[in-house]
Design a protein around this motif. Structure first.
Motif, PDB file in Angstrom:
ATOM      1  N   ILE A  36      -4.217  12.520  -4.318  1.00 50.95           N
ATOM      2  CA  ILE A  36      -3.543  11.634  -5.439  1.00 50.95           C
ATOM      3  C   ILE A  36      -2.254  11.391  -5.290  1.00 50.95           C
ATOM      4  CG2 ILE A  36      -3.317  10.879  -7.897  1.00 50.95           C
ATOM      5  CD1 ILE A  36      -6.063  12.371  -8.422  1.00 50.95           C
ATOM      6  N   LYS A  89       0.607  -1.987  -7.062  1.00 53.27           N
ATOM      7  CA  LYS A  89       0.007  -0.676  -7.113  1.00 53.27           C
ATOM      8  C   LYS A  89       0.846   0.583  -7.383  1.00 53.27           C
ATOM      9  CE  LYS A  89      -1.924   2.400  -3.316  1.00 53.27           C
ATOM     10  NZ  LYS A  89      -2.738   2.272  -2.074  1.00 53.27           N
ATOM     11  N   GLY A 128       2.730  12.890   4.183  1.00 56.85           N
ATOM     12  CA  GLY A 128       1.833  12.315   3.254  1.00 56.85           C
ATOM     13  C   GLY A 128       0.940  11.405   3.840  1.00 56.85           C
ATOM     14  N   ARG A 129      -0.078  11.412   3.891  1.00 52.98           N
ATOM     15  CA  ARG A 129      -1.288  10.584   4.318  1.00 52.98           C
ATOM     16  C   ARG A 129      -2.176   9.711   3.435  1.00 52.98           C
ATOM     17  NH1 ARG A 129      -3.612  15.695   7.028  1.00 52.98           N
ATOM     18  NH2 ARG A 129      -5.552  16.165   5.621  1.00 52.98           N
ATOM     19  N   GLY A 130      -2.099   8.353   3.774  1.00 51.24           N
ATOM     20  CA  GLY A 130      -2.712   7.310   3.015  1.00 51.24           C
ATOM     21  C   GLY A 130      -4.300   7.119   3.604  1.00 51.24           C
ATOM     22  N   ARG A 131      -4.976   6.011   3.058  1.00 50.33           N
ATOM     23  CA  ARG A 131      -6.110   5.782   3.474  1.00 50.33           C
ATOM     24  C   ARG A 131      -5.973   4.884   4.860  1.00 50.33           C
ATOM     25  NH1 ARG A 131      -7.133   4.316  -1.806  1.00 50.33           N
ATOM     26  NH2 ARG A 131      -7.481   2.204  -1.379  1.00 50.33           N
ATOM     27  N   SER A 145       1.403  18.016   3.575  1.00 53.79           N
ATOM     28  CA  SER A 145       0.459  17.089   2.948  1.00 53.79           C
ATOM     29  C   SER A 145      -0.418  17.975   1.952  1.00 53.79           C
ATOM     30  CB  SER A 145      -0.686  16.266   3.796  1.00 53.79           C
ATOM     31  OG  SER A 145      -1.861  16.046   3.054  1.00 53.79           O
ATOM     32  N   THR A 146      -0.798  17.620   0.777  1.00 50.81           N
ATOM     33  CA  THR A 146      -1.154  18.324  -0.151  1.00 50.81           C
ATOM     34  C   THR A 146      -2.608  18.504   0.249  1.00 50.81           C
ATOM     35  OG1 THR A 146      -1.533  16.715  -1.763  1.00 50.81           O
ATOM     36  CG2 THR A 146       0.258  18.494  -2.338  1.00 50.81           C
ATOM     37  N   ASN A 147      -3.423  17.428   0.822  1.00 54.66           N
ATOM     38  CA  ASN A 147      -4.829  17.638   1.133  1.00 54.66           C
ATOM     39  C   ASN A 147      -4.793  18.484   2.349  1.00 54.66           C
ATOM     40  OD1 ASN A 147      -5.328  15.518  -0.426  1.00 54.66           O
ATOM     41  ND2 ASN A 147      -6.681  14.333   1.062  1.00 54.66           N
ATOM     42  N   GLN A 174       6.212  15.747   0.133  1.00 58.23           N
ATOM     43  CA  GLN A 174       5.047  15.819   1.492  1.00 58.23           C
ATOM     44  C   GLN A 174       6.168  15.377   2.599  1.00 58.23           C
ATOM     45  OE1 GLN A 174       0.874  15.362   0.123  1.00 58.23           O
ATOM     46  NE2 GLN A 174       2.107  13.561  -0.232  1.00 58.23           N
ATOM     47  N   GLY A 230      -2.403   5.722  -5.572  1.00 57.12           N
ATOM     48  CA  GLY A 230      -3.629   5.621  -4.496  1.00 57.12           C
ATOM     49  C   GLY A 230      -4.580   6.948  -4.554  1.00 57.12           C
ATOM     50  N   TRP A 271       2.011   8.076   3.781  1.00 57.58           N
ATOM     51  CA  TRP A 271       1.999   7.916   2.308  1.00 57.58           C
ATOM     52  C   TRP A 271       3.375   8.272   2.042  1.00 57.58           C
ATOM     53  CZ3 TRP A 271       0.031   5.180  -1.640  1.00 57.58           C
ATOM     54  CH2 TRP A 271       0.147   5.406  -2.880  1.00 57.58           C
TER      55      TRP A 271
HETATM   56  O1  LIG Z   1      -3.655   4.787   0.769  1.00 57.45           O
HETATM   57  C1  LIG Z   1      -3.781   5.319  -0.204  1.00 57.45           C
HETATM   58  O2  LIG Z   1      -3.787   4.778  -1.375  1.00 57.45           O
HETATM   59  C2  LIG Z   1      -4.168   6.849  -0.714  1.00 57.45           C
HETATM   60  C3  LIG Z   1      -2.829   7.656  -0.973  1.00 57.45           C
HETATM   61  C4  LIG Z   1      -3.056   8.882  -1.127  1.00 57.45           C
HETATM   62  C5  LIG Z   1      -1.820   9.837  -1.244  1.00 57.45           C
HETATM   63  C6  LIG Z   1      -2.026  11.177  -1.738  1.00 57.45           C
HETATM   64  S1  LIG Z   1      -0.526  12.105  -2.046  1.00 57.45           S
HETATM   65  C7  LIG Z   1      -1.378  13.741  -2.203  1.00 57.45           C
HETATM   66  C8  LIG Z   1      -2.373  13.627  -1.150  1.00 57.45           C
HETATM   67  N1  LIG Z   1      -1.919  14.151   0.092  1.00 57.45           N
HETATM   68  C9  LIG Z   1      -1.794  13.363   1.024  1.00 57.45           C
HETATM   69  O3  LIG Z   1      -1.388  13.631   2.176  1.00 57.45           O
HETATM   70  N2  LIG Z   1      -2.294  12.080   0.507  1.00 57.45           N
HETATM   71  C10 LIG Z   1      -2.689  12.244  -0.745  1.00 57.45           C
END
Ligand SMILES: O=C(O)CCCC[C@@H]1SC[C@@H]2NC(=O)N[C@@H]21
Length: 252
Positions: free
Chosen positions: A138, A116, A47-50, A21-23, A44, A119, A55
């Motif tokens: 993002i 959408k 990748g994680r979302g809210r 994940s870039t975060n 990723q 995010g 993600w």
């Molecule tokens: O749930 C959402 O709408 C937010 C999504 C955010 C995804 C981005 S991709 C880059 C960064 N790294 C992650 O793991 N998540 C965010």
């Protein structure tokens, strides 16, 4: 990479191939950084979302995180999600020439033709009320979006820029539009506070003045989407008066 001329001064960037994940990557690097830095990955794997959702992050989409070292109280720091949403919209409009197609959904999604397309996930590290590092993550569906069956029931349909507009934008080209756009909103926020961001965000808000539903952890409230206040909270007009909702999932 193209676009050096527009790249914001004093902002670093790290282009990565595959990361979880870039975060997460931004937080690992944070102790060694003193200034802002963009982390962008080709793909990723986690990748994680809210709200602890995954993600979907295939190659060709944009997955990036801006790491900042803010000094304000946590509530002020969090207002940068609006700066990020406005920057995303500016980048989309600059790259597509379609100002009417992109709207902002509270708290921080970007919509394209009502679906959408992007995010934002804000995460921070630090003790107590203080924020040591802020990661503005993002995700943009540049070429692919998850199937509607992959998202929560009632959620907006995911869309990609490619399928909605026919435009194929490379992630590094998107970064070259997004990074300067974010830097402009950050400078406005630093100089003038939240008021201009609030006004600009409201000018592009989806469903303003319409009836929407906001689901918090415990309840769902329905009302007229009146505005957002000076703390970024959603103001819903219900039969007994306005209610301020600091955090929720919104359904149209
Ligand atoms: O749930 C959402 O709408 C937010 C999504 C955010 C995804 C981005 S991709 C880059 C960064 N790294 C992650 O793991 N998540 C965010």
């Amino acid at each position: 990479m193209s676009g050096k001329a527009n790249w914001p001064e004093g902002v670093a960037r790290r282009l990565l191939d595959t990361v979880d994940s870039t975060n997460a990557e931004a937080f690992r690097a944070a102790p060694h950084l003193t200034g802002p830095c963009w982390f962008v990955a080709g793909e990723q794997t986690a990748g994680r979302g809210r709200r602890a959702r995954a993600w979907t992050s295939p190659r060709g989409n944009f997955h990036g995180t801006l790491l900042l070292h803010p000094t304000e109280p946590a509530a002020t720091v969090a207002l940068r999600s609006f700066a990020a949403a406005l920057a995303l919209r500016d980048a989309f409009v600059a790259l597509t020439g379609l100002p009417d197609a992109f709207k902002l959904k509270w708290p921080n999604d970007v919509l394209l033709n009502g679906g959408k397309v992007a995010g934002i996930l804000l995460e921070s590290s630090g003790a107590g009320q203080g924020v040591q590092h802020l990661a503005i993550g993002i995700g943009v569906n540049l070429i692919a979006a998850p199937e509607a069956t992959q998202v929560e029931q009632g959620a907006l349909r995911p869309v990609s820029l490619l399928e909605e507009t026919g435009l194929r934008i490379a992630p590094e080209v998107f970064l070259d539009a997004l990074a300067p756009a974010y830097a402009r909103w950050e400078a406005i926020f630093a100089a003038e506070g939240f008021a201009p961001l609030r006004a600009a965000w409201l000018a592009h808000a989806a469903r303003l003045g319409e009836t929407i539903r906001a689901r918090t952890g415990t309840e769902t409230r329905e009302g007229r989407f009146e505005t957002i206040d000076e703390t970024g909270a959603l103001i819903l007009r219900q039969s007994h008066g306005p209610v301020a909702i600091p955090a929720a999932e919104v359904f149209f």
